[in-house]
Design an enzyme around this catalytic site. Structure first.
Site, PDB file in Angstrom:
ATOM      1  N   HIS A 281     -31.706  44.889 -23.254  1.00  0.00           N
ATOM      2  CA  HIS A 281     -30.830  46.057 -23.006  1.00  0.00           C
ATOM      3  C   HIS A 281     -31.627  47.202 -22.394  1.00  0.00           C
ATOM      4  O   HIS A 281     -31.280  48.372 -22.578  1.00  0.00           O
ATOM      5  CB  HIS A 281     -30.156  46.553 -24.289  1.00  0.00           C
ATOM      6  CG  HIS A 281     -29.544  45.467 -25.097  1.00  0.00           C
ATOM      7  ND1 HIS A 281     -28.251  45.054 -24.934  1.00  0.00           N
ATOM      8  CD2 HIS A 281     -30.080  44.655 -26.051  1.00  0.00           C
ATOM      9  CE1 HIS A 281     -27.989  44.056 -25.767  1.00  0.00           C
ATOM     10  NE2 HIS A 281     -29.099  43.785 -26.445  1.00  0.00           N
TER      11      HIS A 281
ATOM     12  N   SER B 218     -41.949  58.352   3.448  1.00  0.00           N
ATOM     13  CA  SER B 218     -40.735  59.088   3.761  1.00  0.00           C
ATOM     14  C   SER B 218     -41.011  59.954   4.985  1.00  0.00           C
ATOM     15  O   SER B 218     -42.100  60.495   5.136  1.00  0.00           O
ATOM     16  CB  SER B 218     -40.339  59.960   2.576  1.00  0.00           C
ATOM     17  OG  SER B 218     -39.592  61.076   3.011  1.00  0.00           O
TER      18      SER B 218
ATOM     19  N   LYS C  63     -44.344  60.522  -0.819  1.00  0.00           N
ATOM     20  CA  LYS C  63     -43.597  59.325  -1.209  1.00  0.00           C
ATOM     21  C   LYS C  63     -44.274  58.012  -0.847  1.00  0.00           C
ATOM     22  O   LYS C  63     -44.856  57.861   0.205  1.00  0.00           O
ATOM     23  CB  LYS C  63     -42.219  59.343  -0.535  1.00  0.00           C
ATOM     24  CG  LYS C  63     -41.357  60.483  -0.986  1.00  0.00           C
ATOM     25  CD  LYS C  63     -40.684  60.190  -2.297  1.00  0.00           C
ATOM     26  CE  LYS C  63     -39.360  59.508  -2.019  1.00  0.00           C
ATOM     27  NZ  LYS C  63     -38.693  59.146  -3.265  1.00  0.00           N
TER      28      LYS C  63
ATOM     29  N   GLU D 219     -36.528  46.778  -2.333  1.00  0.00           N
ATOM     30  CA  GLU D 219     -35.114  47.183  -2.288  1.00  0.00           C
ATOM     31  C   GLU D 219     -34.339  46.321  -1.294  1.00  0.00           C
ATOM     32  O   GLU D 219     -33.191  45.936  -1.530  1.00  0.00           O
ATOM     33  CB  GLU D 219     -34.985  48.662  -1.905  1.00  0.00           C
ATOM     34  CG  GLU D 219     -35.436  49.588  -3.013  1.00  0.00           C
ATOM     35  CD  GLU D 219     -35.667  51.021  -2.541  1.00  0.00           C
ATOM     36  OE1 GLU D 219     -35.698  51.902  -3.388  1.00  0.00           O
ATOM     37  OE2 GLU D 219     -35.826  51.258  -1.334  1.00  0.00           O
TER      38      GLU D 219
ATOM     39  N   TYR E 229     -11.740  16.771  10.499  1.00  0.00           N
ATOM     40  CA  TYR E 229     -12.403  17.848  11.224  1.00  0.00           C
ATOM     41  C   TYR E 229     -11.388  18.874  11.717  1.00  0.00           C
ATOM     42  O   TYR E 229     -10.323  18.527  12.227  1.00  0.00           O
ATOM     43  CB  TYR E 229     -13.214  17.305  12.426  1.00  0.00           C
ATOM     44  CG  TYR E 229     -13.923  18.431  13.162  1.00  0.00           C
ATOM     45  CD1 TYR E 229     -15.175  18.868  12.745  1.00  0.00           C
ATOM     46  CD2 TYR E 229     -13.292  19.122  14.202  1.00  0.00           C
ATOM     47  CE1 TYR E 229     -15.802  19.935  13.368  1.00  0.00           C
ATOM     48  CE2 TYR E 229     -13.917  20.193  14.825  1.00  0.00           C
ATOM     49  CZ  TYR E 229     -15.166  20.594  14.409  1.00  0.00           C
ATOM     50  OH  TYR E 229     -15.790  21.655  15.001  1.00  0.00           O
TER      51      TYR E 229
HETATM   52  N1  ARG Z   1     -19.244  23.212  18.023  1.00  0.00           N
HETATM   53  C1  ARG Z   1     -18.489  22.358  17.182  1.00  0.00           C
HETATM   54  C2  ARG Z   1     -18.797  22.676  15.709  1.00  0.00           C
HETATM   55  O1  ARG Z   1     -19.746  23.309  15.478  1.00  0.00           O
HETATM   56  C3  ARG Z   1     -18.822  20.930  17.450  1.00  0.00           C
HETATM   57  C4  ARG Z   1     -17.758  19.967  17.090  1.00  0.00           C
HETATM   58  C5  ARG Z   1     -16.573  20.182  17.933  1.00  0.00           C
HETATM   59  N2  ARG Z   1     -15.624  19.143  17.818  1.00  0.00           N
HETATM   60  C6  ARG Z   1     -14.393  19.248  18.308  1.00  0.00           C
HETATM   61  N3  ARG Z   1     -13.639  18.248  18.173  1.00  0.00           N
HETATM   62  N4  ARG Z   1     -13.962  20.335  18.871  1.00  0.00           N
HETATM   63  O2  ARG Z   1     -18.086  22.284  14.801  1.00  0.00           O
END
Ligand code: ARG
Length: 459
Positions: free
Chosen positions: A158, A279, A285, A292, A319
């Protein structure tokens, strides 16, 4: 005339400039060039092995890619945002240079599995660098602990004086944290080291790729087992960002201790001049700006982790372009943590502890109280009663403005007739420290034992 895109076959109109600027990642993902090239070389060799590319084509591709690597390293490569990312910048240049064999490189590959591969190769290297930098800091802490083995100081809970501890014990506390950090990175590496190529865009590929061969060429432990997972997984990046956030938190706490202890009010330590700044207005200082900033930059490490977690949470499989947003937080965390780690070995070794000040502070603040209570317990007093008696004794000391040493035995006996002359032996900070001779405790013997264990076993 706008240049045609590598993917431009089905498009009738060129991309708008603002769109190119919005979608590009080359400005930051160019740092993956080495890994993109290494991955492409392995892919080409494998395509040669299974007969999809001719030997001559593989040779042309490999020579071409190595030439491009050199161009990039010599600063002679011109990156184009029209080509979006590092993958297409390199592929386009290769095709311009070597012709049709260059255009065959992308057979049975998508940028989706390619970018996953590049990131994994890159992170593997980075984790190696981080682990060795963490080890340097650990070593600096152990060295400092050894040279200051018996310096006593107040330990706080504490932020109030609690019990005397060894400065060496304190330093080794941070070593333990950093050792856990090292373990976390080593563990993260296990999952990073999976080879995703062959997943294609989402579903795998119709070509009989030898994925194990690519994995072997690139030093991966295993291949990914599900193409949909492989192209959309960024868990390994999140784990890495999380390990960096925890490491940053440790370094930030250490910095905070140092900042407090270097104040005139505490004056426990002297920071090396080279790690402080002055400073512009106040000539006297000596500011701990570096510490920091370590503390401040930890916020970015947390932010980067939360940023990617948030990017991922609503993404449908597989994706999605959102995944491109993994890179800037990742790169920022890597730059921040590496820059921070680099400072610490010298910062630790250059800091001196003012042992007269710390040991004087350790003798104030009634930190003998637990020892007196324990003393009474040993003499047969139940702990709660002993606690009560000692509390009254502390109160007397506070009221009369005296330290316990200044109180005579006859006066002490009024608190408990169990108190004998030997009480005076246990009320020094050194005695208090050394009586805690238990595994993980602060006694000199125990701290030395731990140092030996660390050094003998290269921990
Ligand atoms: N520049 C893209 C990324 O970083 C690469 C993959 C892109 N793929 C796509 N189907 N557009 O994710």
């Amino acid at each position: 005339m706008k240049k045609k895109k590598l993917w431009g076959g089905r498009f009738l109109k060129p991309t708008e400039k603002v769109v190119e600027e919005f979608t590009e990642s080359i400005s930051f993902d160019k740092r993956l060039y080495k890994y993109d090239i290494a991955g492409s070389i392995a892919h080409a060799k494998m395509l040669g092995k299974i007969g999809v590319l001719k030997k001559r084509e593989v040779t042309e591709i490999v020579i071409g890619l190595e030439y491009i690597r050199k161009e990039i390293e010599d600063g002679k490569f011109s990156f184009s945002i029209g080509l979006e990312d590092i993958h297409m910048n390199i592929e386009k240049r290769l095709t311009d240079k070597i012709g049709p064999s260059g255009a065959k490189l992308h057979t049975a590959r998508s940028r989706n599995d390619q970018v996953a591969l590049d990131l994994r190769l890159y992170l593997r290297d980075v984790i190696g660098d981080i682990i060795s930098s963490v080890s340097e800091v650990k070593k600096a802490l152990v060295d400092k602990a050894r040279t200051n083995i018996s310096v006593v100081m107040p330990g706080y809970t504490h932020m109030q004086p609690a019990q005397p501890v060894l400065f060496s014990h304190y330093l080794l506390a941070y070593r333990e944290m950093l050792e856990r950090d090292r373990e976390r990175f080593a563990d993260c590496l296990k999952r990073v080291n999976t080879m995703p190529l062959g997943s294609g865009a989402i579903a795998g590929t119709s070509f009989p790729l030898d994925r194990e061969y690519v994995a072997k060429l690139l030093g991966f432990d295993r291949i990914s087992e599900n193409s949909m997972d492989a192209v959309s997984d960024r868990d390994f990046v999140i784990e890495f960002l999380s390990a960096c956030a925890v490491l940053g938190m440790h370094l930030s706490r250490f910095s905070e201790d140092m900042i407090i202890w270097s104040t005139q009010e505490f004056s426990f330590i002297e920071l090396p001049d080279a790690f402080c700044t002055g400073s512009s207005m106040m000539p006297q200082k000596k500011n701990p700006d570096i510490l920091e900033l370590v503390r401040g930059k930890t916020g970015r490490l947390y932010g980067n982790l939360v940023s990617l977690l948030t990017t991922m949470k609503g993404l449908p499989l597989t994706y999605n372009r959102d995944l491109q947003e993994d890179k800037e937080p990742l790169f920022d965390t890597i730059d921040t943590i590496m820059a921070t780690l680099k400072l610490f070995p010298e910062l630790v070794s250059g800091t001196t502890v003012k042992k007269e000040v710390t040991s004087r502070a350790a003798s104030l603040g009634y930190m003998w109280a637990t020892d007196v209570a324990d003393y009474l317990v040993v003499k047969g007093v139940p702990f709660r009663t002993a606690h009560e008696i000692t509390g009254k004794l502390v109160s007397r000391c506070i009221k009369s403005g005296r330290e316990i040493r200044a109180i005579s035995l006859s006066e002490l006996k009024k608190f408990s007739d169990m108190i004998e002359k030997d009480i005076y032996d246990i009320i020094s900070p050194e005695a208090s420290v050394n009586i805690r001779c238990i595994g993980g405790g602060t006694a000199t013997e125990m701290v030395l034992k731990r140092i030996r264990e660390i050094e003998d076993n290269n921990l």
